[in-house]
Design an enzyme around this catalytic site. Structure first.
Site, PDB file in Angstrom:
ATOM      1  CG  ASP A   1      -0.671  20.885  -7.944  1.00 42.93           C
ATOM      2  OD1 ASP A   1      -1.710  21.497  -8.261  1.00 42.93           O
ATOM      3  OD2 ASP A   1       0.163  21.344  -7.139  1.00 42.93           O
TER       4      ASP A   1
ATOM      5  CG  MET B   1      -1.970  -1.139   1.157  1.00 40.67           C
ATOM      6  SD  MET B   1      -2.859  -1.304  -0.410  1.00 40.67           S
ATOM      7  CE  MET B   1      -3.690   0.247  -0.519  1.00 40.67           C
TER       8      MET B   1
END
Length: 169
Positions: free
Chosen positions: A138, A123
């Site tokens: 971004d 994860m």
């Protein structure tokens, strides 16, 4: 109204380790597991326009060094995984390598995360790739609003009870 599965021989409802006896979500207790060295590698891609690829290659992204920002975002993501994934254990991330390769149609991201702990880092590796991809998006969104994150997946993991695993395709 949810139904609670019947417990299996280990006492977990139908073998679902993240459910308690009543069927409610729970964090698995890993305290009895042994500490071992573990790694996981995940990959992903950010598809970009030719203009954006040229800006990355020429160091001309208006916001600055997009690849450096993406790399730092990935490392931060690996360290903050249990804050983002509800039942993920907080573990000591001992290392996180983030590689970003500019290709003709975007950026390939590869992340390897390492620990010596009681549970794996798959994860953390996935979150590392996603955070790096989001950091990159971004940085380039003003010149490429159609940037697309794709193909995020675990490629391999080492260590732990189940041993080593590598994607077969």
């Amino acid at each position: 109204m949810s139904q609670t599965p019947a417990p299996d021989e280990s006492g977990h409802p139908s073998g679902f380790t993240h459910l308690d006896d009543s069927g409610a979500a729970r964090m698995v207790d890993v305290s009895a597991k042994g500490v071992s060295a573990r790694t996981a590698t995940a990959t992903g891609r950010v598809l970009l326009s030719a203009e954006t690829v040229a800006a990355l290659r020429g160091g001309e992204v208006p916001k600055g060094d997009a690849l450096a920002v993406a790399r730092i975002a990935g490392i931060q993501g690996a360290k903050r995984t249990p804050d983002l994934v509800p039942l993920c254990h907080p573990i000591a991330v001992h290392g996180a390598d983030v590689d970003l390769t500019v290709a003709d149609d975007g950026v390939d991201i590869s992340a390897t995360v390492r620990t010596a702990d009681r549970t794996g880092v798959e994860m953390e590796a996935l979150t590392c790739v996603m955070a790096a991809a989001l950091g990159l998006v971004d940085m380039v969104k003003a010149i490429d609003p159609e940037a697309e994150v794709t193909r995020v997946r675990v490629e391999e993991k080492t260590g732990g009870k189940k041993g080593d695993w590598r994607r077969g395709d």
